[in-house]
Design an enzyme around this catalytic site. Structure first.
Site, PDB file in Angstrom:
ATOM      1  N   CYS A  10      17.207  67.692  -9.187  1.00 29.88           N
ATOM      2  CA  CYS A  10      17.972  66.377  -9.355  1.00 29.88           C
ATOM      3  C   CYS A  10      19.451  66.342 -10.219  1.00 29.88           C
ATOM      4  O   CYS A  10      19.819  65.364 -10.355  1.00 29.88           O
ATOM      5  CB  CYS A  10      16.960  65.794 -10.464  1.00 29.88           C
ATOM      6  SG  CYS A  10      16.862  66.869 -12.096  1.00 29.88           S
ATOM      7  N   CYS A  38      11.549  69.056 -14.188  1.00 30.25           N
ATOM      8  CA  CYS A  38      12.108  68.728 -15.246  1.00 30.25           C
ATOM      9  C   CYS A  38      11.732  69.535 -16.465  1.00 30.25           C
ATOM     10  O   CYS A  38      12.635  69.942 -17.361  1.00 30.25           O
ATOM     11  CB  CYS A  38      11.785  67.403 -15.873  1.00 30.25           C
ATOM     12  SG  CYS A  38      11.764  66.335 -14.386  1.00 30.25           S
TER      13      CYS A  38
END
Ligand code: FES
Length: 219
Positions: free
Chosen positions: A44, A115
Site C-alpha cells: 500500500c 498492515c
C-alpha cells in the site's frame, strides 16, 4: 435500492481495533533511541517507524514508541505490539507475530493483514538496528550486492513513500574490498538527495565488513 445497499455496509473492524485506533498507545517519536526501524509496505505504500530504548545489561526493552503513516489496522497493531514488547527482552520481542497482534485485536479483515505485518516488521527492524549497532549480530554474512540491495529496501524514497529499490532509484551497486558504491538516480542538488544519502550511509555503514560507503548521484 441505494438505501438498501447502504444499510448492508458494516464497519470491518472489531471494537478493540477501533479503540486502539482512536487512542493508540506509545505513539510518537523518541529522541535518541537505541534502535530505530523504518519499514514501508509494498502493498500500500504506507510506512511505520518504531523506536526502542534497551537496557544494555539485560537487553530488556524499557521503552518503545511508534509513528504510523498507515491505516487503522496499522495503527492498532502498532499500539498493541508496542504494549506487548515493553518489558520484554529483545529475543522475546522478536517472537511477537502479526497473528498474535491480530488475535489480541479480536481479528483483522484478511485484506488488512499486510498492515499488521508492516507494524511487526517495524519492531523487528528496530531490534535488528540495535543488534547491529551493538555488535550482537552473530551471523557474519559477507556483504554482497544482494545484501546491500536487501538493506536498501529499508531506505525510503520520500517522493513516493516506497523504498528506493522498489522505486528503481538505485542504478548500480558495487562492492569491492569493503567499499560499497551506490549510484542514485537523482541530481545531487535534489531536495531529498542529502536525506537519502544519510540514510544509505547509516544502513550500510553498520555492516560488519564494510569499510567505506560512497553514494554517487547522477548529476
Ligand atoms: Fe497501508 Fe494499512 S493500508 S498500512
Amino acid at each position: 435500492m441505494k438505501v438498501e445497499k447502504k444499510s448492508e455496509i458494516r464497519f470491518p473492524y472489531s471494537e478493540k481495533v477501533l479503540e486502539h485506533f482512536r487512542n493508540p498507545h506509545n505513539v510518537g517519536k523518541m529522541e535518541n533511541p537505541d534502535g530505530k526501524g523504518l519499514e514501508g509496505s509494498p502493498a500500500c505504500g504506507d510506512m511505520v517507524a518504531v523506536y526502542i530504548k534497551v537496557k544494555p545489561e539485560t537487553k530488556v526493552i524499557e521503552d518503545v514508541k511508534f509513528e504510523s503513516y498507515g491505516c487503522a489496522s496499522n495503527i492498532a497493531t502498532g499500539s498493541v505490539i508496542t504494549d506487548i514488547a515493553r518489558g520484554k527482552t529483545l529475543e522475546e520481542a522478536k517472537k511477537i507475530t502479526w497473528k498474535q497482534a491480530s488475535e489480541e485485536l479480536g481479528g483483522l479483515p484478511p485484506i488488512k493483514a499486510h498492515c499488521s505485518v508492516l507494524a511487526v516488521e517495524g519492531l523487528r527492524a528496530a531490534i535488528r538496528d540495535y543488534e547491529e549497532k551493538h555488535g550482537l549480530v552473530t551471523e557474519k554474512e559477507p556483504t554482497t550486492e544482494e545484501v546491500v540491495r536487501r538493506r536498501l529496501k529499508h531506505v525510503m524514497n520520500p517522493l513516493t513513500g516506497l523504498d528506493i529499490i522498489r522505486t528503481d532509484l538505485i542504478l548500480k551497486i558495487t562492492v569491492v574490498d569493503g567499499t560499497v558504491r551506490v549510484v542514485v538516480d537523482l541530481p545531487s542538488d535534489h531536495q531529498f538527495a542529502s536525506a537519502i544519502k544519510e540514510d544509505i550511509m547509516e544502513k550500510l555503514g553498520s555492516l560488519w565488513d564494510v569499510k567505506s560507503v560512497e553514494v554517487v548521484f547522477t548529476a
